[in-house]
Write an enzyme that holds these catalytic residues in place. Structure first.
Site, mmCIF file in Angstrom:
data_model
loop_
_atom_site.group_PDB
_atom_site.id
_atom_site.type_symbol
_atom_site.label_atom_id
_atom_site.label_comp_id
_atom_site.label_asym_id
_atom_site.label_seq_id
_atom_site.Cartn_x
_atom_site.Cartn_y
_atom_site.Cartn_z
ATOM 1 N N ASP A 11 0.848 -1.201 0.000
ATOM 2 C CA ASP A 11 0.000 0.000 0.000
ATOM 3 C C ASP A 11 0.886 1.256 0.000
ATOM 4 O OD1 ASP A 11 -2.199 1.639 -0.024
ATOM 5 O OD2 ASP A 11 -2.769 1.290 2.057
ATOM 6 N N HIS A 46 3.225 10.688 0.476
ATOM 7 C CA HIS A 46 2.851 12.107 0.602
ATOM 8 C C HIS A 46 4.135 12.811 1.033
ATOM 9 C CE1 HIS A 46 -1.459 11.097 0.533
ATOM 10 N NE2 HIS A 46 -1.171 10.126 1.386
HETATM 11 O O1 DOR Z 1 -3.518 5.300 3.839
HETATM 12 C C1 DOR Z 1 -3.889 5.161 2.685
HETATM 13 N N1 DOR Z 1 -3.462 5.988 1.722
HETATM 14 N N2 DOR Z 1 -4.747 4.195 2.396
HETATM 15 C C2 DOR Z 1 -5.327 4.101 1.186
HETATM 16 O O2 DOR Z 1 -6.106 3.206 0.974
HETATM 17 C C3 DOR Z 1 -5.044 5.106 0.149
HETATM 18 C C4 DOR Z 1 -3.717 5.683 0.355
HETATM 19 C C5 DOR Z 1 -3.428 6.878 -0.532
HETATM 20 O O3 DOR Z 1 -3.702 6.792 -1.729
HETATM 21 O O4 DOR Z 1 -2.905 7.859 -0.021
#
Ligand code: DOR
Length: 450
Positions: free
Chosen positions: A301, A305
């Site tokens: 996952d 950011h």
């Molecule tokens: O924490 C997360 N960030 N979970 C997700 O399912 C999506 C992801 C994101 O795209 O930032």
């Protein structure tokens, strides 16, 4: 024999059922012999004594942010981070801007992948409450992604009618983000406005995960539709997916195995993600379930950011963390601790995801399979540093940790793409080919399965 030949000599090789010292012969992009003669003529020889050869990691859950959020990551930078981490194939999620919910943005991603990706790639199509036609037409995607609970971006399908239609009227395997939207909203409303990062796990609580996972496994079973539960985060979900029958598989991420709510104190919103972290007991039970074969897959996952975005006060801080370049090392370190075996890692991180998504030629060191490989040094000890991350966001939640067991050379389609901490510039991956008729994870060599 025509074609370029690569001989990998004297590595400890993780074959499907055993690890043994042998020689692997690759011709062009395929494995053509295991147990090849040591003096086999070849165009290139890798002397791998002292190293371990694993099938390249297949990470079936990454977010590479292109198009739309390329200040965080793009397909090229994400694929380079993969190459550094021993990941030779990624499957990317649709919550980009615009989202990949129809033929055109999906085709764009595939074209972009072919031009810039250093490792192999596939792109999911995202479900909405009204795009069943597009889901039916997306033959090249490995599968359909449903956000049954909302996360980064605005994809969300939580109306029962829409979910029934997707499970009834489509054929691609489905995976889902399982957190119940109604529960999350109610928890959030009950907590009021002065929130801290600790509230993230109270808002996205155990109940939210359990309700959505139960609901989606029920849909899969009733519609006899292949379904993969992404990122389990709670011990309570284990009995829901274990023995759920031949249509259901499940995965867990390194962050839900190696962090818990105890880490909010130290790491704050750096470990804010969806589904949220749960207790250390949940993390321990997820690990036990993995080693007891109740969970099939590990994926990251990877959801980058920037540090600046992450350091905003909760709840303005976004959810998600980068992981593709450290996931394999985190697990190899566990092998060195005696907590699991190399064969288990090859299964959880390569073979199982390849089978779940029907990826032709991926996930195994076996004659006829693609030469997507990673050489690892089980003796090498290294500390994770933010400054040395290849992911564009330039940080890792595991910074400061020293791990023993690291990828040292990554090979994609028979060509070295990463070696000695350096990228080899001219290598590109190719789009995965999916054969869903082969039956998925539970299929046997006799073809029994779904
Ligand atoms: O924490 C997360 N960030 N979970 C997700 O399912 C999506 C992801 C994101 O795209 O930032």
């Amino acid at each position: 024999m025509n074609g370029r030949r690569l001989l990998i000599r004297d590595a400890d090789v993780a074959l499907p059922n055993q690890v043994c010292k042998t020689n692997i012969l690759v011709q062009d992009n395929r494995i053509v012999a295991v147990d090849a003669a040591r003096d086999q003529p070849a165009d290139e020889v890798i002397e791998a004594r002292g190293l371990t050869l694993l099938p390249g990691v297949v990470d079936d859950q990454v977010h590479f942010r292109e198009p739309g959020m390329t200040h965080k990551e793009d397909i090229e930078s994400g694929s380079i981070a993969c190459a550094a981490g021993g990941v030779t194939t990624f499957l990317e999620m649709p919550n980009t801007k615009p989202p990949a919910i129809s033929a055109q943005p999906l085709a764009w991603k595939y074209a972009r992948g072919a031009s810039v990706s250093r490792v192999n790639f596939g792109f999911y199509i995202g479900a909405t409450d009204s795009n069943v036609d597009e889901l039916q037409a997306a033959k090249h995607a490995p599968g359909i992604k449903i956000f049954i609970g909302s996360s980064t971006g605005d994809l969300l399908v939580d109306e029962q009618d829409a979910l029934e239609r997707i499970f009834a009227e489509t054929t691609l395997p489905i995976c889902a983000h399982c957190e119940d939207e109604t529960t999350v909203r109610a928890n959030r409303a009950a907590l009021g406005e002065s929130l801290t990062i600790h509230d993230h796990s109270r808002i996205r609580d155990v109940q939210a995960a359990v309700i959505a996972t139960t609901r989606s496994v029920d849909l899969a079973q009733r519609h006899q539709h292949r379904f993969h539960v992404l990122h389990l985060s709670t011990a309570a979900e284990i009995p829901i997916v274990q023995d759920a029958g031949p249509y259901v598989t499940a995965e867990v991420c390194p962050h839900h195995l190696f962090f818990s709510t105890d880490d909010y104190e130290r790491l704050g919103s750096l470990v804010q993600m969806n589904p949220s972290l749960k207790s250390s007991d949940d993390a321990r039970q997820l690990w036990d379930a993995l080693t007891a074969d109740k969970i099939q897959v590990i994926a990251t996952d990877h959801a980058p950011h920037t540090l600046e975005e992450k350091q905003a006060d909760y709840p303005k801080s976004p959810s998600g963390l980068p992981a593709v370049e450290n996931s394999l090392a985190l697990l190899l370190d566990r092998v060195n601790q005696g907590r699991c075996t190399l064969s288990q890692i090859a299964s959880w991180m390569s073979d199982a995801p390849a089978r779940v998504w029907g990826l032709v030629g991926k996930g195994r060191i076996e004659v006829g399979y693609d030469a997507d490989l990673v050489l690892v040094d089980m003796q090498l000890s290294k500390t994770i540093h933010n400054e040395r991350q290849w992911a564009r966001c330039g940080w890792s939640p595991w910074a400061g940790q020293t791990l023993q067991g690291w990828p040292v050379q990554t090979i994609v389609g028979g060509k070295t793409v990463f070696r000695e901490e350096s990228l080899v510039e001219d290598v590109r991956g190719t789009a995965v080919v999916c054969d869903h008729a082969r039956g998925g994870y539970w299929a046997t060599p006799d073809g029994i399965g779904v």
